[in-house]
Design a protein around this motif. Sequence first.
Motif, PDB file in Angstrom:
ATOM      1  N   PHE A 111      13.979  10.813  -1.108  1.00 45.60           N
ATOM      2  CA  PHE A 111      13.133   9.827  -1.775  1.00 45.60           C
ATOM      3  C   PHE A 111      13.985   8.732  -2.412  1.00 45.60           C
ATOM      4  N   SER A 112      13.471   7.510  -2.395  1.00 47.67           N
ATOM      5  CA  SER A 112      14.151   6.419  -3.102  1.00 47.67           C
ATOM      6  C   SER A 112      13.504   6.159  -4.453  1.00 47.67           C
ATOM      7  N   SER A 113      12.392   6.856  -4.721  1.00 53.90           N
ATOM      8  CA  SER A 113      11.646   6.573  -5.947  1.00 53.90           C
ATOM      9  C   SER A 113      10.814   7.779  -6.346  1.00 53.90           C
ATOM     10  N   VAL A 114      10.389   7.758  -7.608  1.00 52.73           N
ATOM     11  CA  VAL A 114       9.572   8.848  -8.131  1.00 52.73           C
ATOM     12  C   VAL A 114       8.619   8.287  -9.177  1.00 52.73           C
ATOM     13  N   MET A 115       7.416   8.852  -9.229  1.00 49.89           N
ATOM     14  CA  MET A 115       6.495   8.549 -10.314  1.00 49.89           C
ATOM     15  C   MET A 115       6.495   9.761 -11.233  1.00 49.89           C
ATOM     16  N   TYR A 116       7.014   9.589 -12.452  1.00 56.13           N
ATOM     17  CA  TYR A 116       7.041  10.682 -13.414  1.00 56.13           C
ATOM     18  C   TYR A 116       5.800  10.580 -14.280  1.00 56.13           C
ATOM     19  N   ASP A 117       5.030  11.658 -14.341  1.00 62.20           N
ATOM     20  CA  ASP A 117       3.718  11.625 -14.983  1.00 62.20           C
ATOM     21  C   ASP A 117       3.668  12.484 -16.236  1.00 62.20           C
ATOM     22  N   ALA A 118       3.820  11.821 -17.384  1.00 61.48           N
ATOM     23  CA  ALA A 118       3.621  12.492 -18.667  1.00 61.48           C
ATOM     24  C   ALA A 118       2.445  11.852 -19.400  1.00 61.48           C
ATOM     25  N   SER A 119       1.553  11.194 -18.638  1.00 63.29           N
ATOM     26  CA  SER A 119       0.457  10.430 -19.239  1.00 63.29           C
ATOM     27  C   SER A 119      -0.547  11.309 -19.973  1.00 63.29           C
ATOM     28  N   HIS A 120      -0.549  12.615 -19.662  1.00 62.46           N
ATOM     29  CA  HIS A 120      -1.481  13.530 -20.322  1.00 62.46           C
ATOM     30  C   HIS A 120      -1.031  13.884 -21.733  1.00 62.46           C
ATOM     31  N   LEU A 121       0.205  13.534 -22.065  1.00 62.26           N
ATOM     32  CA  LEU A 121       0.757  13.856 -23.390  1.00 62.26           C
ATOM     33  C   LEU A 121       0.442  12.763 -24.399  1.00 62.26           C
ATOM     34  N   PRO A 122       0.473  13.071 -25.688  1.00 65.97           N
ATOM     35  CA  PRO A 122       0.372  12.030 -26.704  1.00 65.97           C
ATOM     36  C   PRO A 122       1.478  10.995 -26.517  1.00 65.97           C
ATOM     37  N   TYR A 123       1.251   9.784 -27.019  1.00 69.72           N
ATOM     38  CA  TYR A 123       2.156   8.671 -26.744  1.00 69.72           C
ATOM     39  C   TYR A 123       3.621   9.009 -27.016  1.00 69.72           C
ATOM     40  N   GLY A 124       3.916   9.558 -28.171  1.00 73.42           N
ATOM     41  CA  GLY A 124       5.305   9.831 -28.519  1.00 73.42           C
ATOM     42  C   GLY A 124       5.964  10.823 -27.571  1.00 73.42           C
ATOM     43  N   GLU A 125       5.215  11.861 -27.190  1.00 80.75           N
ATOM     44  CA  GLU A 125       5.761  12.860 -26.261  1.00 80.75           C
ATOM     45  C   GLU A 125       5.904  12.276 -24.852  1.00 80.75           C
ATOM     46  N   ALA A 183       0.841  -1.202   0.000  1.00 80.14           N
ATOM     47  CA  ALA A 183       0.000   0.000   0.000  1.00 80.14           C
ATOM     48  C   ALA A 183       0.870   1.244   0.000  1.00 80.14           C
ATOM     49  N   ALA A 184       0.485   2.221  -0.813  1.00 80.79           N
ATOM     50  CA  ALA A 184       1.210   3.490  -0.918  1.00 80.79           C
ATOM     51  C   ALA A 184       0.205   4.611  -0.675  1.00 80.79           C
ATOM     52  N   PHE A 185       0.375   5.326   0.446  1.00 81.97           N
ATOM     53  CA  PHE A 185      -0.585   6.345   0.854  1.00 81.97           C
ATOM     54  C   PHE A 185      -0.031   7.741   0.622  1.00 81.97           C
ATOM     55  N   ASN A 186      -0.842   8.592  -0.010  1.00 84.96           N
ATOM     56  CA  ASN A 186      -0.440   9.974  -0.242  1.00 84.96           C
ATOM     57  C   ASN A 186      -0.660  10.803   1.011  1.00 84.96           C
ATOM     58  N   ILE A 187       0.360  11.561   1.374  1.00 79.87           N
ATOM     59  CA  ILE A 187       0.297  12.372   2.591  1.00 79.87           C
ATOM     60  C   ILE A 187       0.386  13.859   2.242  1.00 79.87           C
ATOM     61  N   ILE A 188      -0.232  14.670   3.079  1.00 82.12           N
ATOM     62  CA  ILE A 188      -0.255  16.117   2.869  1.00 82.12           C
ATOM     63  C   ILE A 188       0.297  16.846   4.091  1.00 82.12           C
ATOM     64  N   THR A 189       0.041  16.298   5.273  1.00 84.23           N
ATOM     65  CA  THR A 189       0.468  16.915   6.520  1.00 84.23           C
ATOM     66  C   THR A 189       1.284  15.913   7.330  1.00 84.23           C
ATOM     67  N   ILE A 215       4.428  11.625  -1.457  1.00 84.17           N
ATOM     68  CA  ILE A 215       4.182  13.069  -1.508  1.00 84.17           C
ATOM     69  C   ILE A 215       4.033  13.450  -2.974  1.00 84.17           C
ATOM     70  N   SER A 216       2.894  13.993  -3.341  1.00 85.62           N
ATOM     71  CA  SER A 216       2.640  14.328  -4.737  1.00 85.62           C
ATOM     72  C   SER A 216       3.102  15.742  -5.054  1.00 85.62           C
ATOM     73  N   GLU A 217       3.214  16.021  -6.339  1.00 81.88           N
ATOM     74  CA  GLU A 217       3.555  17.383  -6.757  1.00 81.88           C
ATOM     75  C   GLU A 217       2.500  18.370  -6.279  1.00 81.88           C
ATOM     76  N   ASN A 218       1.235  17.957  -6.265  1.00 84.41           N
ATOM     77  CA  ASN A 218       0.180  18.846  -5.763  1.00 84.41           C
ATOM     78  C   ASN A 218       0.356  19.134  -4.275  1.00 84.41           C
ATOM     79  N   VAL A 272       9.311   1.359   5.989  1.00 82.32           N
ATOM     80  CA  VAL A 272       8.579   2.469   5.375  1.00 82.32           C
ATOM     81  C   VAL A 272       9.476   3.132   4.330  1.00 82.32           C
ATOM     82  N   ALA A 273       8.959   3.307   3.127  1.00 78.67           N
ATOM     83  CA  ALA A 273       9.698   3.966   2.049  1.00 78.67           C
ATOM     84  C   ALA A 273       9.065   5.306   1.736  1.00 78.67           C
ATOM     85  N   LEU A 274       9.831   6.167   1.075  1.00 77.79           N
ATOM     86  CA  LEU A 274       9.385   7.516   0.724  1.00 77.79           C
ATOM     87  C   LEU A 274       9.407   7.668  -0.796  1.00 77.79           C
ATOM     88  N   HIS A 275       8.261   8.078  -1.365  1.00 76.08           N
ATOM     89  CA  HIS A 275       8.078   8.114  -2.816  1.00 76.08           C
ATOM     90  C   HIS A 275       7.533   9.481  -3.231  1.00 76.08           C
TER      91      HIS A 275
END
Length: 291
Positions: free
Chosen positions: A100-114, A21-27, A49-52, A79-82
Amino acid sequence: MPLAETGTLVAEAAAERRAVAAFNIITLEHAEAVVAGAELAGSPVILQISENAVKFRYGRVRPLARAAAEAARAAGVPVALHLDHVKSGDLLRQAADAGFSSVMYDASHLPYGENLAATRAAVRWAHGNGLWIEAELGEVGGKDGAAPLDAHAPGARTDPDEARAFVEAAGVDALAVAIGSAHAMTTRTASLDHGLLARLSVALDVPLVLHGSSGVPHGELTAAVSGGIAKVNIGTALNLAMTGAIREYLAADAGAVDSRTYLSVGRKAMADTVTELIGVLRTGEPVTPPR
């Protein structure tokens, strides 16, 4: 104990056909609640911790990241930090120094090639700096306040053949797949495409990740884990628990002004939710925390 590595926790889960389980935290209260709930469940967990969330914290990632890291080091379970849903190149490049030991890079909003080109560049940087990296193909709707994508909208589902080519070309360590969930859902009404998940599990040899899991019913989550999901992202469920508990507390005591009183109630509600959901992922049955 030392901070765990996200890649290690996910690899172990994938090898054992279970999910972490990976839980997003804000505070800080979020971080403390996740750790407390995971300790009660006796299971490893990932703090995300998300970019938002970084934007909410005046654009500064280190204060919350360092607080979360200290909570993680004091935990009785791994416990890991992402760093989650990163679109900013500047924020991406802060990940390693922020702990952080990891990152989720999000370019999913772009067309496939980009998406592929941007993700490949992010992978090159992440691996060069010792980071495990996750990406997304097929857009999981509901991010940034947008409405969830219709189930049949272009890009709303991850194509197995396209996903195989994407993973091979980009070199990512894990892939978030779109199979019917959506971010920011406040009801557990999502219906997952388990047939598609089965095809994706066969097509890909990297761990699969489910985003938008707060809106997925317990039975659907259990089936998704059995079908090959190795990391399950949860965020809104914590906010629902915290807000609901605080609202109930303040309604019962209109004169309450000490934030410690209602924040402790909100923190406990989040911890209970963490314990419950880890139980669902591990055994298929919610764990009822002691009162």
